[in-house]
Design an enzyme around this catalytic site. Structure first.
Site: not given
Length: 411
Positions: A134, A169, A254, A394
């Site tokens: 990605q 990744s 995701e 957050e």
């Protein structure tokens, strides 16, 4: 019979039995190499080969891509991937290496790609033969994803890409990348477009992949540099300038909607799942000496262990709400909540394991005296990435508060 099985239709019940029978005879034995805790930390060709063989076997048996149409390489079933996932979790199978492909790239390509592109890409994605990564985050655009600056300039029926992606990744093994980039510098959101890019074939010819070594010593992360890479316009998903909308499809999966695409790894070992983490800590407590007994006899630790079990069970039951239609009317409600809770529960349980282990909890993988082979400190350090990836905790809370609950924006 499991609670899930009680709700199966006759066709689903038949498929569940098929999955159970196949897994009883085909679950692979112990791997010849030590596996990482998740697919995102695959470091060696040997690890990848073992896991790719497993995903290919499961795909050939019909346990991967179940709910996608046959014409794009799927099984043509309805609501059966979750059944295959449940049975693979129960059978404690290895995880699939193509987690980004299955959980994010496949639904994005399916919903936004042209038919020819789906037929070209999805079968090899489902089988694990083509690994995906990605390309979202950049050095100057992490949580503020709409600020990406990797730029594509039109050149006839091709695009020339220049820029820098980071925290990528599996890029060191990936054949393909889902890529959010800028095609118009005069508009923040409407200037974004979305491509699928063949990066393995372009190594040294417009693409450079550099590993990033984490504090854990793992090298699953990479940075990817584009230097005048040319790609065909047929690799663009959806309309020009619609990249932000396409990216929302990716992020939705995701953050949790992709749970139906692939069973997630997230336990202490490569074969554990989220539901087994507290149980694994309880086993650790029973086998960790403490005073004249074991750590499990400590009333304070025992109370924390039970709280961990309760929270995991509550999370498991909460996930069942994905079948309650009114809760699905807002597409962000459950995926964001599940992502937020799963990442924070994993962090809490891993921290508890270190407290149970006591001073020995600081021993790492290479130490023969490390409890559980040093897996718990590794898990704990990796959980900080989980609370950042796909938007920090957050950010998740802000989105839930503002867009789901209708609260005023924070200042």
């Amino acid at each position: 019979m499991s609670d899930s099985a009680h709700r199966d239709s006759p066709e689903q019940a038949e498929f569940r039995q098929y999955c159970q029978d196949w897994l009883a005879n085909n679950t692979p034995g112990e791997p010849p190499v030590r596996l990482p805790q998740s697919a995102l930390e695959i470091m060696t060709e040997a690890q990848l080969a073992y896991l790719q063989d497993w995903q290919k076997a499961a795909y050939d048996a019909g346990l991967v891509g179940c709910d996608y149409p046959v014409e794009v390489g799927g099984g043509g079933r309805k609501d059966c991937q979750r059944i295959a996932n449940q049975e693979m979790i129960r059978a404690r199978t290895p995880f699939f290496p193509n987690v980004i492909g299955l959980g994010m790239a496949a639904p994005t390509v399916f919903y936004h790609g042209q038919d020819a592109l789906k037929q070209q890409l999805l079968p090899r994605l489902f089988s694990g033969e083509d690994i995906w990564c990605q390309g979202f985050s950049e050095p100057g655009a992490g949580s503020d994803l709409a600020s990406v600056q990797t730029f594509a300039e039109r050149k006839g029926d091709k695009w020339v890409i220049n820029g820098h992606k980071v925290w990528t990744s599996l890029a060191h093994f990936a054949e393909w990348m889902i890529l959010l980039l800028r095609t118009d510098k005069s508009h923040k959101y409407d200037g974004l477009s979305y491509f699928v890019v063949p990066i393995r074939s372009a190594l040294g010819k417009g693409v450079t992949v550099r590993p990033l070594i984490k504090i854990t010593g793992e090298t699953g992360f990479n940075e990817v540099i584009f230097d005048n890479l040319e790609v065909d316009d047929s690799f663009r998903l959806d309309e020009l300038g619609k990249g932000w909308q396409v990216a929302m499809t990716t992020l939705l999966h995701e953050r949790g909607a992709g749970e139906l695409q692939t069973p997630r790894s997230g336990g202490m070992t490569s074969r554990s799942t989220h539901e087994t983490k507290a149980a694994a800590v309880m086993d650790l407590a029973r086998n960790t000496p403490r005073g004249e007994g074991c750590a499990a006899a400590d009333p304070l630790l025992r109370d924390r262990l039970m709280q961990a079990v309760i929270r995991e069970k509550a999370f498991e039951q909460s996930q069942r709400r994905s079948r309650v239609q009114p809760l699905l009317d807002h597409p962000m409600r459950l995926p964001l909540q599940n992502k937020l809770l799963a990442s924070e529960i994993a962090q809490e349980v891993s921290e508890l394991a270190l407290d149970v282990a006591g001073p020995a909890g600081s021993l790492y993988l290479a130490d023969a005296n490390a409890p559980a082979g040093g897996q718990w400190p590794l898990a704990y350090m990796n959980t900080f990435g989980m609370t950042i990836a796909a938007g920090t905790s957050e950010v998740q809370r802000n989105i839930l508060g503002e867009r789901v609950l209708g609260m005023p924006k924070s200042k």
